[in-house]
Design an enzyme around this catalytic site. Structure first.
Site, short mmCIF file in Angstrom:
data_model
loop_
_atom_site.label_atom_id
_atom_site.label_comp_id
_atom_site.label_asym_id
_atom_site.label_seq_id
_atom_site.Cartn_x
_atom_site.Cartn_y
_atom_site.Cartn_z
N ALA A 46 0.81 -1.22 0.00
CA ALA A 46 0.00 0.00 0.00
C ALA A 46 0.84 1.26 0.00
CB ALA A 46 -0.94 0.00 1.21
N VAL A 94 5.14 1.22 3.61
CA VAL A 94 6.29 1.38 2.73
C VAL A 94 6.78 -0.02 2.39
CG1 VAL A 94 7.90 1.55 4.69
CG2 VAL A 94 8.55 2.52 2.49
N HIS A 458 4.36 -3.55 18.95
CA HIS A 458 4.44 -4.99 18.71
C HIS A 458 3.04 -5.61 18.68
CE1 HIS A 458 8.74 -4.98 20.64
NE2 HIS A 458 8.72 -4.46 19.42
#
Length: 520
Positions: A46, A94, A458
């Site tokens: 994306a 990214v 996390h």
């Protein structure tokens, strides 16, 4: 290494495999599908490619990435337990996913973490069974051992010249009776050690760099960045296609063999829900037709709470940032009765305090910090889709500090950090307490924890693996009730391991590829 260019390829009507999400899991599974078969693979991301971007490549510049251009911009919803604060939850948007914006820490946790997965119903996921996949990921600077791998896609190094405030952590721990160990991914993870970092020389070594760059020229691999997945096509109980946007156009591309979701523990359950796979109550609320009733989608969310941070006055300027701004770590027990370390801490070469702490205390001048958090957190939350629109709102709630045992352990963590900074090993650098400004009572520490509580980012568990009614995937990562669809990201973890999650997610991607190819 010279930054490569992603080849421009036309979008075919169908591929053997479609991998949605190019983070730690997606990069690993895409690489192994290309390497170990003659399959065609479409990898969708994306976010942008961002190859050769200085602020991504430089390990010392990672912190602003978490709320910048390459981040999804998600937040944890506030609760009274964290004094009604909103906590940002960075997620990489990214190529490389969060491995391109994270702190580059590489840990697999404790063997008991994975043995617990197997005991909970994730058959075949004990430590001895997953260790070969951890080793397959690694290019460990010290070479292959019984517990470490060499020659794998991900370079792992230790600091060649740790900053003095990082080096002081090792000596300070020894003074407190916490052992100093050679490798936290070695025989024991309990103790203080130089950090394992996904760094080569002085550059970030992301999953994109390690797994994908070497195969960019393979004609069987098509990579589309800035490609947002909208929903999945389901026909007669089988996942057959992915609908996505790219270049301002809508595309609906079929997969002849299988589809792999690797969007992470927030976006994978979101995409499932928007595709009609999820809790029937959620789907009815959103007006989405049910394709598979899986009540566990979006539930069981877990994350490690981080006290960000204990801040100390420095006797002089710290100088240039080294490594990732840290360099060392501690894993230790909040109680000696525990079977394994549950607390984790790391130095920060500067001020890393949460916004509320910066508001409450004077942190001007030269300071250094120590972040400390809980790796065996028990509190669990959820991710809830609030709109059927692809870009609609979601609610993310980790329920930090809901379990009293989590709060109790974090009190011990803060007390230990206050003691650590006052050891002889820190004498050359410790100029006094800044935040907290003095040693606190238990009640005062609890309030400090509520104001300083943040995230290790996390987030895991929202499509948990297992064999009970709440499980979303089986032990071979197949989505229950839907053929041709597997998940290879942090969402499948039934319980959160005692480590940074990049390593176990990469391991999951490696295993997913073997499952798909019949190699395991």
């Amino acid at each position: 290494m010279e930054a490569p260019i992603i080849p421009t390829r036309s979008i075919a009507r169908a591929y053997d495999y479609i991998v949605v999400g190019a983070g730690s899991g997606g990069c690993a599974v895409a690489r192994r599908l290309v390497d170990n078969s003659d399959a065609s693979v479409l990898l969708l991301e994306a976010g942008p490619a961002c190859i050769g971007i200085a602020e991504i490549d430089d390990p010392a510049r990672w912190v602003p990435l978490g709320r910048g251009t390459y981040d999804w911009g998600y937040d944890y919803a506030p609760t009274g337990r964290i004094n009604d604060r909103t906590i940002g939850i960075p997620r990489g948007k990214v190529l490389g996913g969060s491995s391109s914006i994270n702190a580059m820490m590489w840990y697999r946790g404790h063997p008991m973490d994975y043995d617990a997965w197997a005991a909970s119903g994730a058959e075949g996921w004990s430590f001895n069974e997953v260790l070969p996949y951890f080793k397959r990921c690694e290019d460990w600077e010290a070479g292959e051992t019984a517990l470490r791998g060499a020659g794998g896609p991900l370079r792992i190094e230790r600091s060649r010249a740790p900053h003095p405030v990082a080096d002081a952590m090792l000596g300070g721990c020894a003074e407190l009776g916490i052992p100093v160990i050679d490798d936290p991914n070695g025989p024991s993870n309990e103790g203080a050690a130089l950090a394992n970092l996904n760094i080569c020389g002085n550059e970030r070594w992301s999953s994109a760099r390690g797994y994908i760059w070497p195969i960019l020229d393979n004609e069987r691999l098509t990579i589309l960045t800035d490609a947002l997945a909208l929903d999945l096509g389901i026909e007669h109980g089988r996942c057959t296609s992915v609908r996505f946007t790219h270049g301002g156009q809508y595309h609906d591309v079929r997969a002849t063999t299988g589809i792999v979701l690797a969007l992470g523990a927030i976006n994978t359950p979101k995409l499932l829900t928007l595709s009609g796979i999820g809790d029937p109550l959620d789907l009815a609320r959103l007006g989405i037709d049910i394709k598979a009733a899986l009540p566990g989608v979006g539930k069981n969310l877990q994350d490690h709470p981080l006290v960000q941070a204990c801040v100390f006055r420095a006797t002089r300027p710290l100088g240039a940032v080294r490594d990732n701004g840290g360099g060392t770590v501690i894993n230790w027990k909040s109680s000696q009765s525990l079977p394994q370390a549950d607390l984790h801490a790391f130095p920060v070469q500067g001020n890393s305090a949460e916004a509320r702490i910066r508001e409450l205390y004077d942190l001007s001048g030269d300071v250094f910090s120590i972040g400390c958090g809980l790796m065996r957190s028990k509190s669990r939350g959820y991710m809830r889709v609030l709109s059927s629109a692809p870009d609609g709102a979601i609610e993310i709630q980790p329920n930090y500090l809901a379990e009293q045992s989590d709060l109790d352990a974090l009190v011990v963590a803060v007390e230990t950090m206050m003691e650590l900074a006052a050891t002889q090993s820190y004498a050359d650098w410790f100029g006094g307490y800044a935040a907290p400004p003095r040693r606190l009572s238990r009640a005062e520490i609890i309030d400090y924890v509520r104001n300083a509580c943040s995230t290790f980012f996390h987030v895991v568990g929202t499509c948990a693996m297992g064999n009970d009614d709440a499980a979303v995937v089986d032990s071979r990562l197949r989505v229950r009730g839907i053929e041709g669809l597997v998940i290879a990201d942090a969402s499948v973890m039934p319980t959160i391991p005692t480590c940074h999650t990049h390593a176990p997610v990469t391991m999951i991607g490696e295993r997913a590829a073997d499952f798909l190819l019949g190699a395991a």
